[in-house]
Design a protein around this motif. Structure first.
Motif, PDB file in Angstrom:
ATOM      1  N   VAL A 264       0.760  -1.210   0.114  1.00 46.99           N
ATOM      2  CA  VAL A 264       0.037  -0.061  -0.078  1.00 46.99           C
ATOM      3  C   VAL A 264       0.965   1.219   0.040  1.00 46.99           C
ATOM      4  CG1 VAL A 264      -1.800   1.378   1.285  1.00 46.99           C
ATOM      5  CG2 VAL A 264      -1.764  -1.228   1.154  1.00 46.99           C
ATOM      6  N   ALA A 265       1.889   1.336   1.009  1.00 44.35           N
ATOM      7  CA  ALA A 265       2.847   2.440   0.885  1.00 44.35           C
ATOM      8  C   ALA A 265       3.677   2.555  -0.103  1.00 44.35           C
ATOM      9  CB  ALA A 265       3.937   2.187   2.169  1.00 44.35           C
ATOM     10  N   LEU A 266       4.053   1.437  -0.775  1.00 39.67           N
ATOM     11  CA  LEU A 266       4.932   1.648  -1.876  1.00 39.67           C
ATOM     12  C   LEU A 266       4.089   2.195  -3.243  1.00 39.67           C
ATOM     13  CD1 LEU A 266       7.654   0.831  -3.188  1.00 39.67           C
ATOM     14  CD2 LEU A 266       6.756  -1.723  -4.000  1.00 39.67           C
ATOM     15  N   LEU A 267       2.881   1.629  -3.338  1.00 42.12           N
ATOM     16  CA  LEU A 267       2.163   2.048  -4.475  1.00 42.12           C
ATOM     17  C   LEU A 267       1.695   3.747  -4.547  1.00 42.12           C
ATOM     18  CD1 LEU A 267      -0.119  -1.132  -5.134  1.00 42.12           C
ATOM     19  CD2 LEU A 267       1.838  -0.322  -6.483  1.00 42.12           C
ATOM     20  N   ALA A 268       1.506   3.940  -3.106  1.00 42.38           N
ATOM     21  CA  ALA A 268       1.038   5.410  -2.848  1.00 42.38           C
ATOM     22  C   ALA A 268       2.234   6.210  -3.349  1.00 42.38           C
ATOM     23  CB  ALA A 268       0.633   5.566  -1.490  1.00 42.38           C
ATOM     24  N   ALA A 269       3.533   5.658  -2.862  1.00 40.07           N
ATOM     25  CA  ALA A 269       4.740   6.676  -3.407  1.00 40.07           C
ATOM     26  C   ALA A 269       4.723   6.823  -5.053  1.00 40.07           C
ATOM     27  CB  ALA A 269       5.809   5.830  -2.676  1.00 40.07           C
ATOM     28  N   ALA A 270       4.420   5.482  -5.424  1.00 40.74           N
ATOM     29  CA  ALA A 270       4.606   5.424  -7.033  1.00 40.74           C
ATOM     30  C   ALA A 270       3.768   6.630  -7.669  1.00 40.74           C
ATOM     31  CB  ALA A 270       4.224   4.128  -7.469  1.00 40.74           C
ATOM     32  N   ARG A 271       2.422   6.611  -6.945  1.00 41.47           N
ATOM     33  CA  ARG A 271       1.472   7.285  -7.491  1.00 41.47           C
ATOM     34  C   ARG A 271       1.827   8.777  -7.226  1.00 41.47           C
ATOM     35  NH1 ARG A 271      -2.097   2.872  -6.342  1.00 41.47           N
ATOM     36  NH2 ARG A 271      -2.108   3.388  -4.206  1.00 41.47           N
ATOM     37  N   LEU A 275       3.209   8.053 -11.330  1.00 38.60           N
ATOM     38  CA  LEU A 275       3.498   6.570 -11.969  1.00 38.60           C
ATOM     39  C   LEU A 275       2.074   6.077 -11.907  1.00 38.60           C
ATOM     40  CD1 LEU A 275       6.834   5.159 -10.702  1.00 38.60           C
ATOM     41  CD2 LEU A 275       6.445   6.353 -12.490  1.00 38.60           C
ATOM     42  N   ALA A 276       1.582   5.623 -13.311  1.00 40.62           N
ATOM     43  CA  ALA A 276       0.152   5.258 -13.322  1.00 40.62           C
ATOM     44  C   ALA A 276       0.133   3.676 -13.039  1.00 40.62           C
ATOM     45  CB  ALA A 276      -0.405   5.376 -14.666  1.00 40.62           C
ATOM     46  N   VAL A 277       0.314   2.999 -11.757  1.00 42.69           N
ATOM     47  CA  VAL A 277       0.388   1.801 -11.488  1.00 42.69           C
ATOM     48  C   VAL A 277      -0.640   1.284 -10.336  1.00 42.69           C
ATOM     49  CG1 VAL A 277       2.959   1.573 -11.979  1.00 42.69           C
ATOM     50  CG2 VAL A 277       2.129   2.292  -9.752  1.00 42.69           C
ATOM     51  N   THR A 278      -1.345   0.122 -10.615  1.00 43.96           N
ATOM     52  CA  THR A 278      -2.289  -0.193  -9.648  1.00 43.96           C
ATOM     53  C   THR A 278      -1.843  -1.521  -8.905  1.00 43.96           C
ATOM     54  OG1 THR A 278      -3.430  -1.458 -11.258  1.00 43.96           O
ATOM     55  CG2 THR A 278      -4.090   0.739 -10.986  1.00 43.96           C
ATOM     56  N   SER A 279      -0.752  -2.002  -9.159  1.00 46.23           N
ATOM     57  CA  SER A 279      -0.172  -3.156  -8.679  1.00 46.23           C
ATOM     58  C   SER A 279       1.166  -3.407  -8.584  1.00 46.23           C
ATOM     59  CB  SER A 279      -0.702  -4.754  -9.180  1.00 46.23           C
ATOM     60  OG  SER A 279      -0.364  -5.028 -10.656  1.00 46.23           O
ATOM     61  N   LEU A 280       1.997  -4.013  -7.747  1.00 50.20           N
ATOM     62  CA  LEU A 280       3.107  -4.364  -7.476  1.00 50.20           C
ATOM     63  C   LEU A 280       3.787  -4.904  -8.848  1.00 50.20           C
ATOM     64  CD1 LEU A 280       5.832  -4.014  -5.714  1.00 50.20           C
ATOM     65  CD2 LEU A 280       5.289  -6.212  -4.954  1.00 50.20           C
ATOM     66  N   THR A 281       2.874  -5.855  -9.469  1.00 43.95           N
ATOM     67  CA  THR A 281       3.438  -6.318 -10.973  1.00 43.95           C
ATOM     68  C   THR A 281       3.607  -5.286 -11.879  1.00 43.95           C
ATOM     69  OG1 THR A 281       2.300  -8.381 -10.375  1.00 43.95           O
ATOM     70  CG2 THR A 281       2.614  -7.994 -12.549  1.00 43.95           C
ATOM     71  N   ASP A 282       2.562  -4.246 -11.952  1.00 41.59           N
ATOM     72  CA  ASP A 282       2.897  -3.040 -12.784  1.00 41.59           C
ATOM     73  C   ASP A 282       4.178  -2.329 -12.529  1.00 41.59           C
ATOM     74  OD1 ASP A 282       0.329  -3.473 -14.011  1.00 41.59           O
ATOM     75  OD2 ASP A 282      -0.703  -1.958 -12.606  1.00 41.59           O
ATOM     76  N   ASP A 290      11.577   2.547 -16.589  1.00 37.31           N
ATOM     77  CA  ASP A 290      11.474   3.807 -15.667  1.00 37.31           C
ATOM     78  C   ASP A 290      12.445   3.895 -14.599  1.00 37.31           C
ATOM     79  OD1 ASP A 290      10.061   5.605 -13.736  1.00 37.31           O
ATOM     80  OD2 ASP A 290       9.025   6.169 -15.644  1.00 37.31           O
ATOM     81  N   THR A 291      13.126   5.036 -14.461  1.00 42.72           N
ATOM     82  CA  THR A 291      14.241   5.200 -13.379  1.00 42.72           C
ATOM     83  C   THR A 291      13.591   5.490 -12.165  1.00 42.72           C
ATOM     84  OG1 THR A 291      14.642   7.527 -13.775  1.00 42.72           O
ATOM     85  CG2 THR A 291      16.112   5.880 -14.902  1.00 42.72           C
ATOM     86  N   VAL A 292      12.437   6.100 -12.176  1.00 41.21           N
ATOM     87  CA  VAL A 292      11.663   6.363 -10.908  1.00 41.21           C
ATOM     88  C   VAL A 292      11.174   4.939 -10.407  1.00 41.21           C
ATOM     89  CG1 VAL A 292       9.738   7.378  -9.811  1.00 41.21           C
ATOM     90  CG2 VAL A 292      11.034   8.824 -11.542  1.00 41.21           C
ATOM     91  N   ALA A 293      10.418   4.019 -11.144  1.00 43.53           N
ATOM     92  CA  ALA A 293      10.039   3.103 -10.608  1.00 43.53           C
ATOM     93  C   ALA A 293      11.162   2.074 -10.018  1.00 43.53           C
ATOM     94  CB  ALA A 293       9.261   2.344 -11.750  1.00 43.53           C
ATOM     95  N   SER A 294      12.204   1.974 -10.715  1.00 41.79           N
ATOM     96  CA  SER A 294      13.565   1.177 -10.329  1.00 41.79           C
ATOM     97  C   SER A 294      13.859   1.682  -9.130  1.00 41.79           C
ATOM     98  CB  SER A 294      14.367   1.352 -11.620  1.00 41.79           C
ATOM     99  OG  SER A 294      15.699   0.753 -11.020  1.00 41.79           O
ATOM    100  N   GLY A 295      13.989   3.052  -9.034  1.00 44.09           N
ATOM    101  CA  GLY A 295      14.352   3.778  -7.554  1.00 44.09           C
ATOM    102  C   GLY A 295      13.719   3.361  -6.370  1.00 44.09           C
ATOM    103  N   LEU A 296      12.217   3.216  -6.633  1.00 45.44           N
ATOM    104  CA  LEU A 296      11.180   2.676  -5.427  1.00 45.44           C
ATOM    105  C   LEU A 296      11.574   1.385  -5.144  1.00 45.44           C
ATOM    106  CD1 LEU A 296       7.921   4.580  -6.757  1.00 45.44           C
ATOM    107  CD2 LEU A 296       9.327   5.244  -4.572  1.00 45.44           C
TER     108      LEU A 296
END
Length: 380
Positions: A264-271, A275-282, A290-296
């Motif tokens: 929940v915290a990880l996806l909130a940080a991504a949004r 980043l348009a993600v709804t799951s960890l798989t995304d 994407d360097t932002v996604a990779s950094g998270l």
């Protein structure tokens, strides 16, 4: 394996314990000839034959073709017949109830999921009972029983969910309606206890005796197999690590893992990062480009590595299984391995149980009991 056989002063208990040892050896090492079983378990040949014969009659094990050793009598290997018995697994999740049927090797025969209103525990358990009955009715062989898993605090002895804040349940009796609907024995346990039990029965922890399971998802929980196994009914202790302080995902501060390290915290940080993600798989898929996604994900890996090091420092397990929503990702496993400081990297492994993890884990509660109790109650 080199586990000594139990001869003792109570022949019936000794036979049950030795039968359990034979079954677990066949799961780990089979097929094996009787002589090899006797050597591995420090039993005499007569004892092994007295164990094998009822299992052969019941169809739990089967003989293979004779193998000539060149000298002496031919060897006749025996192996577990995984299709001889089945178990039903039911997982009570937040948005859906999932039921499935597995065999003794953990292979999933079929599954079915239905959406539901988590707040209505009565309707949920009625639906779960119907699904379990459907699965049991479709089994191509005898069904040992039903295993049920749920998050939160679970009382295995009484078969009830004591408290699950996510579902909003307090003191809900789970086993009774399923038992009444199907006439089968029902075992209820927490998600992590069941997941670790499945790994010990037919997954990464097969044959291991000192294993921790870290579940990282919407909740942060851990299971630990202790020896001697008298701390709980199945030797597994469940706890949480949500209170451990870890680095933040996007800043230099520290906070509890339960607040900053869950999905929940990880996806909130991504949004929050756009980043348009709804799951960890995304997020894992996006991290390839994407360097932002990779950094998270790197920041999350550092958090999990700290948790693994803490568990290792406290318990010194031989193996730490990293489960949860990130478990299918080799990228995540390698990233955590790269960041641990005290944990041997090779001690970190992914789950290996087959099929739907939580359904296999639920049914595995029954299969594990079948193995560890020496088939008492199931085989005459």
């Amino acid at each position: 394996m080199n586990n000594p056989g139990l001869s003792g002063t109570r022949p019936r208990q000794a036979r049950q314990a030795n039968t359990a040892a034979v079954l677990q050896l066949l799961v780990q090492r089979g097929p094996l000839a009787r002589g090899d079983i006797a050597k591995e378990l420090s039993l005499n040949h007569g004892s092994v034959s007295r164990i094998i014969e009822p299992l052969l009659s019941a169809g739990v094990v089967r003989e293979l073709a004779e193998q000539s050793a060149g000298v002496g009598r031919p060897r006749v290997p025996v192996e577990l017949d995984s299709s001889s018995r089945y178990a039903v697994g039911v997982h009570l999740g937040l948005e859906r109830t999932t039921a499935g049927l597995i065999d003794l090797a953990g292979h999933c025969v079929r599954t079915r999921a239905e959406n539901r209103d988590p707040a209505d525990s009565v309707a949920t358990l009625r639906q779960a009972a119907d699904l379990a009955a459907e699965m049991a009715g479709s089994a191509p062989g005898p069904v040992l029983g039903i295993g049920v898993t749920a998050g939160g605090e679970v009382d295995r002895e009484t078969g009830r969910v004591v408290r699950n804040d996510v579902l909003g349940w307090t003191d809900v009796r789970v086993a009774d309606p399923l038992r009444e609907r199907t006439g089968l024995d029902v075992v209820v346990d927490g998600n992590v206890c069941a997941l670790l039990g499945a790994e010990l029965t037919f997954g990464a922890g097969l044959g291991q005796h000192n294993v921790s399971y870290l579940f990282v998802g919407n909740v942060a929980e851990t299971g630990f197999l202790s020896r001697p196994a008298d701390a709980s009914s199945n030797g597994i202790i469940q706890g949480g690590f949500g209170r451990l302080l870890v680095p933040g995902l996007t800043d230099g501060g520290h906070a509890r893992f339960g607040e900053r390290g869950t999905d929940v915290a990880l996806l909130a940080a991504a949004r929050n990062a756009g980043l348009a993600v709804t799951s960890l798989t995304d997020l894992i898929r996006l991290a390839d480009t994407d360097t932002v996604a990779s950094g998270l994900l790197d920041a999350r890996s550092a958090q999990v590595a700290l948790v693994a090091d803490t568990v290792y420092d406290l318990m010194r397990p031989d193996m730490i299984i990293l489960g949860g929503s990130g478990a299918p990702s080799d990228r995540w496993l390698e990233a955590v391995r790269d960041r641990v400081e005290t944990t041997p990297p090779q001690a970190l492994v992914r789950p290996r149980s087959r099929g739907n993890p939580l359904v296999a884990a639920a049914a595995g509660l029954v299969v594990r009991a079948f193995f560890t109790k020496g088939t008492a109650g199931w085989v005459a």
